[in-house]
Design an enzyme around this catalytic site. Structure first.
Site, mmCIF file in Angstrom:
data_model
loop_
_atom_site.group_PDB
_atom_site.id
_atom_site.type_symbol
_atom_site.label_atom_id
_atom_site.label_comp_id
_atom_site.label_asym_id
_atom_site.label_seq_id
_atom_site.Cartn_x
_atom_site.Cartn_y
_atom_site.Cartn_z
ATOM 1 N N TRP A 472 3.334 3.450 11.426
ATOM 2 C CA TRP A 472 2.715 3.267 10.106
ATOM 3 C C TRP A 472 3.086 1.904 9.516
ATOM 4 C CZ3 TRP A 472 5.984 7.840 10.460
ATOM 5 C CH2 TRP A 472 5.319 8.949 10.981
ATOM 6 N N HIS A 473 3.119 0.885 10.361
ATOM 7 C CA HIS A 473 3.456 -0.473 9.928
ATOM 8 C C HIS A 473 2.273 -1.407 10.144
ATOM 9 C CE1 HIS A 473 8.021 0.422 10.708
ATOM 10 N NE2 HIS A 473 7.564 1.005 9.615
#
Length: 537
Positions: A472-473
């Site tokens: 989730w970056h």
């Protein structure tokens, strides 16, 4: 230890509610600055601009308030995934992941990712920031300059380290308190296989080859201390900062090559907000390029099929998308052990090849099983996960418009493991995981290795493609730089458009070595400093 601030008091919350109700009921026709997105960068920009009482700031956020248990209770963070606080993006099916379509969660709430993430404060490696400075041609992005900003903004609660850490700033950072047995075993395992350990995952550890440490987290008085809470909330009782939630920006309003405001949708109504000085996009690496393209800024070959008039041909908009891809290696506990704190109290950065000078692998220990849907049938009921992945992936993805509708969800071509070197590094990453998890340090806790276990080369490649998930970056889709694919300059101004800046993770030339919240705060700080200098505020 309790550490209460004036903004923690009930009377302050009442004052904020009354002030924001008044500001929302009687909106201004024009604001000096419009900041779009109240995430880890936008919250910083809005606060820094509003510190000058003569400057009128409008902060627009698509999500709602953060007073919900999944946001405020540190251990409840997994409940955000797929909830109302998550945009719920899903990437396109990826042939390099055996056709899998990965969920790409991003925060849809005040605080953005800092309100739904694992609260881990990771500054990145010295080499990341020096690369940023080289790409931008501006030493204000270099490691030494950025380290000085970190010292100014931190309120560090761990062992004093004046060379690296600061106190008295808005960001309350502490080492994970009372780490659990799995975290302590992780430190012992690192030593056992020759990886150095440190008191913190920031500072000295990220100036060389890497190492292992207890995590630094943003938790204060037992509650999540998001960047919104650290920066913006304490200023919401002021008359010059308006927060508009539940409002999604659809495009930037442009006249004669300059930004004059934004168009947004609130409760089904299309609204227009004018900006007398500048518009700042802080919408994240998925929505920022989408808004740019809907505004006529992007690759003309992408815009013309949707009959979007081209205002500025910038072929890099939406390209260079990067993310940390992770592979869940899981061990079964001998006896169930309840997670503590954020369920993530140890982290490690290391190298896939001993010849490397800096780490290219990222390991976050999670104190419960985290399989992918494709590997879940082999996961134990009770265990811990080495959530490990590629810190510096070579694969590149892309964000594209699906259509020209104002609020249409974009197409996300994450493209993970498309570069063959990433597959080799992924297998090396899993080898390091297995070496750590099967050390003597873990023997008292572990019954067996559940995933992947001792398997052959073909099965290992299948495992990394089937187990791959996102960290989730999502970043880098409107990068800073000086080449033809760059979207912003060193001051984060969009090339060819006046009075429009970007301040979020999309401007990273490459993804940082580690979790991206802290670097996004630096992006916000540098954007705010550039704005204040340029406008004399």
């Amino acid at each position: 230890m309790n550490d209460f601030l004036p903004s923690d008091l009930p009377e302050f919350a009442d004052r904020v509610a009354a002030n924001q109700h008044r500001l929302n009921e009687n909106p201004r026709g024009s604001y000096d600055f419009i900041v779009c997105g109240a995430g880890s960068s936008g919250s910083v920009v809005a606060r820094r601009l509003a510190e000058n009482p003569s400057v009128e700031v409008l902060l627009i956020e698509a999500g709602g308030g953060d007073e919900v248990p999944t946001v405020m209770e540190p251990a409840a963070w997994p409940g955000n995934l797929g909830s109302a606080t998550d945009w719920g993006f899903v990437a396109e099916p990826n042939p390099h992941l055996n056709g899998r379509a990965l969920p790409m969660s991003m925060g849809k709430v005040v605080g953005g990712g800092s309100s739904i993430n694992v609260m881990l404060w990771a500054r990145g490696h010295r080499s990341d920031w020096d690369f940023f400075a080289k790409e931008a041609g501006d030493e204000s992005w270099g490691y030494d300059a950025v380290s000085n900003i970190f010292r100014q903004i931190e309120n560090w609660q761990g062992t004093p380290d004046p060379r690296h850490r600061g106190t008295g700033g808005p960001v309350y950072v502490q080492p994970s308190p009372d780490p659990g047995p799995a975290a302590m075993a992780m430190l012992g395992a690192a030593k056992e296989i020759g990886i150095p350990t440190f008191e913190s995952n920031n500072g000295e550890m990220m100036e060389g080859e890497g190492g292992c440490a207890v995590t630094d987290i943003l938790v204060r008085n037992g509650r999540r201390h998001s960047i919104f809470r650290a920066y913006t909330y304490p200023f919401l009782d002021r008359p010059n900062l308006t927060l508009l939630t539940g409002t999604q920006v659809s495009r930037v309003l442009l006249e004669r090559g300059r930004a004059v405001g934004v168009e947004a949708v609130r409760n089904g109504r299309t609204l227009r907000f004018n900006a007398a000085r500048e518009v700042v996009l802080s919408l994240g690496a998925i929505q920022t390029p989408s808004v740019l393209m809907r505004s006529g800024i992007g690759d003309e070959n992408e815009l013309r099929p949707f009959d979007i008039p081209v205002v500025r041909h910038l072929p890099g908009v939406g390209r260079n998308l990067q993310d940390h891809v992770s592979f869940g290696c899981i061990w079964e506990y001998r006896e169930p052990i309840a997670p503590r704190n954020t369920a993530n109290a140890a982290t490690l950065y290391w190298k896939s090849d001993s010849a490397l000078k800096t780490p290219d692998l990222l390991f976050c220990q999670v104190e419960f099983p985290v399989p992918s849907p494709e590997t879940a049938d082999r996961a134990p009921a009770h265990g811990w996960t080495m959530f490990a992945g590629l810190a510096l992936p070579k694969s590149r993805g892309r964000v594209r418009l699906r259509n020209a509708e104002p609020l249409a969800t974009p197409r996300i071509e994450a493209n993970m493991l498309s570069h063959p070197d990433d597959v080799k590094t992924a297998i090396a990453c899993v080898d390091v995981c297995r070496a750590l998890g099967n050390t003597r340090a873990f023997e008292p806790l572990v019954a067996r290795e559940s995933l992947p276990g001792p398997i052959g080369a073909a099965e290992m490649e299948r495992f990394v493609r089937d187990s791959a998930v996102t960290y989730w970056h999502q970043t880098c889709s409107a990068k800073m730089g000086r080449d033809a694919m760059s979207v912003v300059d060193s001051k984060l101004r969009v090339y060819g458009i006046d009075r429009l800046r970007i301040a979020d993770g999309s401007v990273m030339p490459r993804i940082t070595t580690g979790n991206t919240m802290a670097p996004c705060v630096i992006i916000g700080e540098n954007a705010a400093r550039a704005l204040r200098d340029e406008h004399g505020i």
